[in-house]
Enzyme design. Structure first.
Site, PDB file in Angstrom:
ATOM      1  CD1 TRP A  17      -2.288  -2.107   1.809  1.00  0.00           C
ATOM      2  CD2 TRP A  17      -3.016  -1.137  -0.061  1.00  0.00           C
ATOM      3  NE1 TRP A  17      -3.333  -2.860   1.318  1.00  0.00           N
ATOM      4  CE2 TRP A  17      -3.798  -2.289   0.181  1.00  0.00           C
ATOM      5  CE3 TRP A  17      -3.289  -0.370  -1.205  1.00  0.00           C
ATOM      6  CZ2 TRP A  17      -4.841  -2.687  -0.668  1.00  0.00           C
ATOM      7  CZ3 TRP A  17      -4.316  -0.771  -2.053  1.00  0.00           C
ATOM      8  CH2 TRP A  17      -5.075  -1.909  -1.780  1.00  0.00           C
TER       9      TRP A  17
ATOM     10  CG  ASP B 181      -3.320   3.992   3.919  1.00  0.00           C
ATOM     11  OD1 ASP B 181      -4.397   3.825   4.542  1.00  0.00           O
ATOM     12  OD2 ASP B 181      -3.045   3.411   2.856  1.00  0.00           O
TER      13      ASP B 181
ATOM     14  CE  LYS C  16      -9.347  -2.744   3.197  1.00  0.00           C
ATOM     15  NZ  LYS C  16      -8.170  -1.948   2.968  1.00  0.00           N
TER      16      LYS C  16
HETATM   17  C1  LIG Z   1      -7.558  -1.474   1.538  1.00  0.00           C
HETATM   18  C2  LIG Z   1      -6.442  -0.505   1.659  1.00  0.00           C
HETATM   19  C3  LIG Z   1      -6.220   0.520   0.699  1.00  0.00           C
HETATM   20  C4  LIG Z   1      -7.076   0.676  -0.533  1.00  0.00           C
HETATM   21  O1  LIG Z   1      -8.287   1.178  -0.178  1.00  0.00           O
HETATM   22  P1  LIG Z   1      -9.392   1.607  -1.274  1.00  0.00           P
HETATM   23  O2  LIG Z   1     -10.406   2.280  -0.401  1.00  0.00           O
HETATM   24  O3  LIG Z   1      -9.870   0.370  -1.934  1.00  0.00           O
HETATM   25  O4  LIG Z   1      -8.750   2.540  -2.227  1.00  0.00           O
HETATM   26  C5  LIG Z   1      -5.179   1.404   0.914  1.00  0.00           C
HETATM   27  N1  LIG Z   1      -4.392   1.310   1.991  1.00  0.00           N
HETATM   28  C6  LIG Z   1      -4.565   0.336   2.912  1.00  0.00           C
HETATM   29  C7  LIG Z   1      -3.641   0.283   4.080  1.00  0.00           C
HETATM   30  C8  LIG Z   1      -5.588  -0.593   2.769  1.00  0.00           C
HETATM   31  O5  LIG Z   1      -5.742  -1.563   3.693  1.00  0.00           O
END
Ligand SMILES: *Cc1c(COP(=O)(O)O)cnc(C)c1O
Length: 336
Positions: A101, A172, A196
């Site tokens: 990511w 993030d 999530k």
């Molecule tokens: C799932 C995830 C993403 C991507 O998320 P989207 O909402 O599908 O763009 C980015 N960073 C992390 C850490 C994730 O777990």
């Protein structure tokens, strides 16, 4: 009706209580005579839903007044672009790459402007955190970007271990936001896709210090400008109303669990019993298991790394993890 034990990586399990409340309120929200999906985002009913969701989130995370809470769309992936669009301001930014990511975030930012990789653990297969000597920071960087939980590789950076580098820290937190208390004041900007640990997909949460607003160049699209979104209370245009409503129900559910320290205690216990089952199996669980056979969902590993994974987000109960561990032990006994 039977609900499965759900260990999906995202979209992921939601608390059953939340789903039941949403079901109960689906046709007629609090006497409005319609569903949240069908009401104006400018009306007083939705205004109260949004206001309550923000207030509850601020209380849960302890978000100080000088931070704005934005309810956006486009997922965490859109933030990979929106962050450099807003914050670079003609300068450079640093990225720490600890998994797929943060690597994606770095690559996307390279399309927008000048960014540096301050450290990467790719040569060790993203299985560890970089040590201090490996991190080469630019003291003049516009910001430093980290992914505090690499969902695919499983590397977590505990916020309390991040030292102040003198530049705004951008994180993030998609896969572990709200899983335990965090000191928001350490960060310039926190972002997370909702699917999530917050609510349904289609909603993206951004918590940003007001000092970072208003730095975007004039030519960025209006809908991408954090300052414009903040001025308009996330309602420059139609926000993801149903997602915000369900997220609000999740925030209230979290408050009933004793807030973030309450849920952190349960999460620690879930992780403990799952990891000890894996450790005690002496490598047994490197083999794929047919998920249908176990009544569990989402155990197939991410396509990029293979193997198996079980995501134990907030809404995955201790009971669900106990059921998984019982299955794992039984399976090992029968096949070991
Ligand atoms: C799932 C995830 C993403 C991507 O998320 P989207 O909402 O599908 O763009 C980015 N960073 C992390 C850490 C994730 O777990």
């Amino acid at each position: 009706m039977s609900r499965i034990w759900n260990f999906s990586a995202g979209p992921a399990a939601l608390p059953e209580e939340v789903l039941r409340q949403a079901q109960e309120e689906l046709l007629d929200w609090h006497g409005a005579g319609c569903s949240v999906m069908e009401m104006s985002h400018r009306g007083k009913e939705f205004g109260s839903i949004l206001g309550q969701a923000e207030a509850d989130l601020r209380e849960l995370m302890g978000i100080p007044e000088q931070y704005k809470v934005l309810f956006l769309q486009g997922g965490a992936t859109q933030q990979f672009a929106q962050i450099p669009m807003n914050l670079l301001a003609g300068r450079s930014a640093d990225y720490i790459v600890t998994g797929s990511w943060s690597k994606k975030a770095f690559k996307e930012a390279q399309r927008i402007g000048n960014v540096r990789c301050a450290a990467t653990t790719e040569s060790s297969g993203f299985t560890r955190l970089p040590v201090a000597e490996e991190i080469k920071l630019d003291p003049f960087a516009a910001y430093l970007h980290v992914c505090t939980n690499e969902t695919i590789h499983g590397v977590e950076i505990p916020a309390e271990r991040i030292a102040d580098t003198g530049v705004p820290l951008v994180a993030d937190m998609s896969s572990h936001i709200l899983s335990r208390p965090v000191n928001v004041e350490k960060f310039g900007l926190i972002y997370a896709g909702a699917q999530k640990n917050i609510g349904p997909s289609g909603l993206t949460l951004v918590v940003v210090h007001r000092d970072l607003l208003g730095m975007a160049p004039l030519n960025i699209p209006t809908v991408m400008d954090y300052a414009v979104m903040a001025e308009n209370g996330s309602m420059l245009n139609t926000p993801p109303t149903f997602g915000i409503y369900v997220a609000g129900l999740v925030f209230q559910w979290l408050k009933r669990q004793g807030g973030l320290s309450g849920i952190a205690t349960v999460n620690a216990e879930k992780a403990r019993i799952l990891y000890s089952a894996i450790d005690d199996s002496e490598g047994f669980y490197t083999n794929p298991v047919d998920p249908d056979a176990a009544g569990v969902l989402g155990l197939k590993g991410h396509k990029s790394v293979g193997g198996m994974r079980a995501s134990i987000y907030n809404a995955v109960s201790l009971e669900a993890v106990q059921a998984l561990v019982a299955f794992m032990n039984d399976f090992a006994k029968r096949n070991g």
